[in-house]
Write an enzyme that holds these catalytic residues in place. Structure first.
Site, short mmCIF file in Angstrom:
data_model
loop_
_atom_site.label_atom_id
_atom_site.label_comp_id
_atom_site.label_asym_id
_atom_site.label_seq_id
_atom_site.Cartn_x
_atom_site.Cartn_y
_atom_site.Cartn_z
N GLU A 56 0.65 -1.10 -0.15
CA GLU A 56 -0.06 0.06 -0.10
C GLU A 56 0.77 1.34 0.08
O GLU A 56 0.49 2.25 -0.74
CB GLU A 56 -0.79 0.09 1.23
CG GLU A 56 -1.79 -1.24 1.19
CD GLU A 56 -1.34 -2.32 1.95
OE1 GLU A 56 -2.28 -3.11 2.87
OE2 GLU A 56 -0.19 -2.51 1.80
N ALA A 158 8.58 -37.77 -7.59
CA ALA A 158 8.85 -37.94 -8.92
C ALA A 158 8.88 -39.40 -9.13
O ALA A 158 9.55 -39.93 -8.61
CB ALA A 158 9.86 -37.18 -9.47
N ALA A 166 13.04 -44.49 -7.62
CA ALA A 166 14.44 -44.95 -7.84
C ALA A 166 14.90 -46.46 -8.00
O ALA A 166 14.02 -47.31 -7.61
CB ALA A 166 15.50 -44.42 -6.43
N MET A 167 15.91 -46.66 -8.69
CA MET A 167 16.43 -47.99 -8.81
C MET A 167 16.83 -48.43 -7.27
O MET A 167 16.80 -48.10 -6.44
CB MET A 167 17.53 -48.19 -9.64
CG MET A 167 17.12 -47.52 -11.06
SD MET A 167 15.72 -47.97 -11.73
CE MET A 167 15.93 -49.84 -11.98
N THR A 200 18.66 -39.50 1.93
CA THR A 200 18.40 -38.83 0.59
C THR A 200 19.72 -37.85 0.39
O THR A 200 20.18 -37.91 -0.89
CB THR A 200 17.27 -38.01 0.58
OG1 THR A 200 16.04 -38.53 0.82
CG2 THR A 200 17.27 -36.89 -0.85
N LEU A 208 18.99 -29.15 -2.92
CA LEU A 208 17.84 -28.64 -2.44
C LEU A 208 17.43 -27.33 -2.44
O LEU A 208 16.91 -26.81 -1.59
CB LEU A 208 17.35 -29.32 -1.12
CG LEU A 208 17.21 -30.94 -1.11
CD1 LEU A 208 17.06 -31.20 0.17
CD2 LEU A 208 16.58 -31.38 -1.98
N THR A 295 10.21 -43.71 3.18
CA THR A 295 9.96 -43.64 4.68
C THR A 295 9.54 -42.31 5.24
O THR A 295 8.59 -42.22 6.00
CB THR A 295 11.16 -44.07 5.17
OG1 THR A 295 11.62 -45.53 4.73
CG2 THR A 295 10.84 -44.28 6.76
N THR A 298 6.14 -41.15 3.70
CA THR A 298 5.09 -41.85 4.16
C THR A 298 4.63 -41.32 5.58
O THR A 298 3.40 -41.47 6.00
CB THR A 298 5.19 -43.66 4.16
OG1 THR A 298 5.50 -43.76 2.84
CG2 THR A 298 4.16 -44.27 4.80
#
Length: 362
Positions: A56, A158, A166-167, A200, A208, A295, A298
């Site tokens: 404003e 993803a 992931a594999m 991770t 990240l 993990t 979830t």
């Protein structure tokens, strides 16, 4: 054009201004304001970084004497208290505007209708609720915490068509394409923090942070999200890439002097809900994105702490030995977690689904 149509049009201009500020204002909300007189914009403003003027103030400065008897369109209720800056409601009153249109009220207990009341008591006509949903979408976390809730939590995942992330070895680069990965950068930029688990970090040596944004040339203008690492056993290596910028790293786990020497903020292990409460209260973090393995993802889902899932699905199959996106053991259909689809967008060859949990009622 009716008054309602005009109000919608001018508020959409204020919202566009608010969007230009959404990456730089944290922990303050991103707000836009336009001053309109004789169906022309005479003043524009958006929230400055913390400590700077509110939307404003910028709009009134540009409008000058033309603000007299004009209409102000603002995406969030003008503040009514002294903080780092004076009350915006007072500024509007002193400028002599005749009408203020507000997209949504501010649930902050310091404001919470007081701004609108101040304007009304000064003889200024107010209207609330014009493009309210669009305005609330810009500041979901701020509005939720100010109303007494936890931060707004987005869970990003993803996966392949068969729900794998992931594999078996942990290899995950890259399931999705460039367009989807660039879209993730946008959601990171909207977040006050990214939460992940140390596994991770160990698997991907991820950063990240925000490294690219469409239409933003100078990334120094944005507020980088905190990177919150859940590290219950103190395994975060000092060689991790994210420690190249330790001022934006927060670790939940046992105290380590070597991290303290780098300037990393640390705090003891907390249950997930208390973690969210802590970062909102102590760090003023209102929007969180979870980028983690199955993990931790979830756990947030099963504890009903996720407000929105952002799921990127790639047209690929990774097979039954690859890692699943969700690892809870459910025995009955009644235990399933259900979601409502609120958006479906194609990004290159991938699709992005935005979903909100469906709250089952008994």
């Amino acid at each position: 054009m009716s008054e309602q149509e005009r109000d919608h049009y001018w508020m959409s201009q204020a919202l566009a201004l608010a969007k230009t500020a959404q990456f730089r204002t944290r922990p303050n909300p991103a707000v836009g304001c336009v001053i309109v007189k004789d169906q022309h914009i005479v003043g524009r403003g958006s929230t400055a970084p913390v400590g700077g003027p509110h939307a404003e103030v910028f709009a009134l400065r540009e409008a000058g004497v033309q603000a007299q008897n004009a209409t102000a369109y603002v995406t969030l209720e003008p503040c009514s208290h002294y903080g780092r800056t004076p009350p915006c409601a007072n500024a509007l009153i002193e400028a002599g505007v005749s009408r203020v249109v507000i997209a949504t009220l501010d649930p902050n207990p310091l404001v919470a209708g007081k701004g609108q009341t101040m304007l009304n008591q000064a003889g200024i006509t107010t209207q609330v609720g014009v493009l309210e949903e669009q305005a609330q979408e810009l500041n979901r976390g701020f509005l939720k915490v100010m109303a007494g809730g936890l931060p707004y939590v987005r869970l990003k995942v993803a996966s392949s068509l068969d729900g794998r992330t992931a594999m078996a070895s942990g290899e995950s680069k890259w399931i999705t394409g460039v367009d989807a990965r660039l879209d993730v950068q946008y959601w990171r930029a909207r977040s006050g923090a990214i939460i992940t688990g140390v596994d991770t970090v160990l698997a991907d040596d991820c950063q990240l942070n925000v490294r690219a944004l469409p239409d933003v040339d100078d990334l120094s203008e944005i507020v980088q999200p905190k990177r919150i690492i859940l590290d219950r056993q103190g395994r975060l290596p000092l060689t991790a890439k994210l420690l190249q910028h330790p001022e934006t790293v927060v670790v939940m786990g046992p105290f380590r002097q070597e991290l303290a020497d780098l300037g990393v903020v640390q705090f003891p292990v907390l249950p997930l809900q208390q973690l969210l409460e802590h970062i909102a209260k102590e760090h003023h973090i209102y929007d969180v994105m979870i980028e983690a393995g199955a993990t931790l993802s979830t756990a947030f889902l099963q504890e009903d702490l996720v407000d929105e899932v952002i799921s990127y699905v790639a047209p690929t199959l990774l097979g039954c030995s690859a890692r699943a996106m969700f690892n809870a053991e459910l025995d009955k259909m009644a235990q399933q977690l259900r979601f409502e689809l609120i958006d479906l967008t194609q990004l290159g060859q991938d699709i992005r689904l935005r979903l909100v949990p469906i709250q089952e009622t008994v």
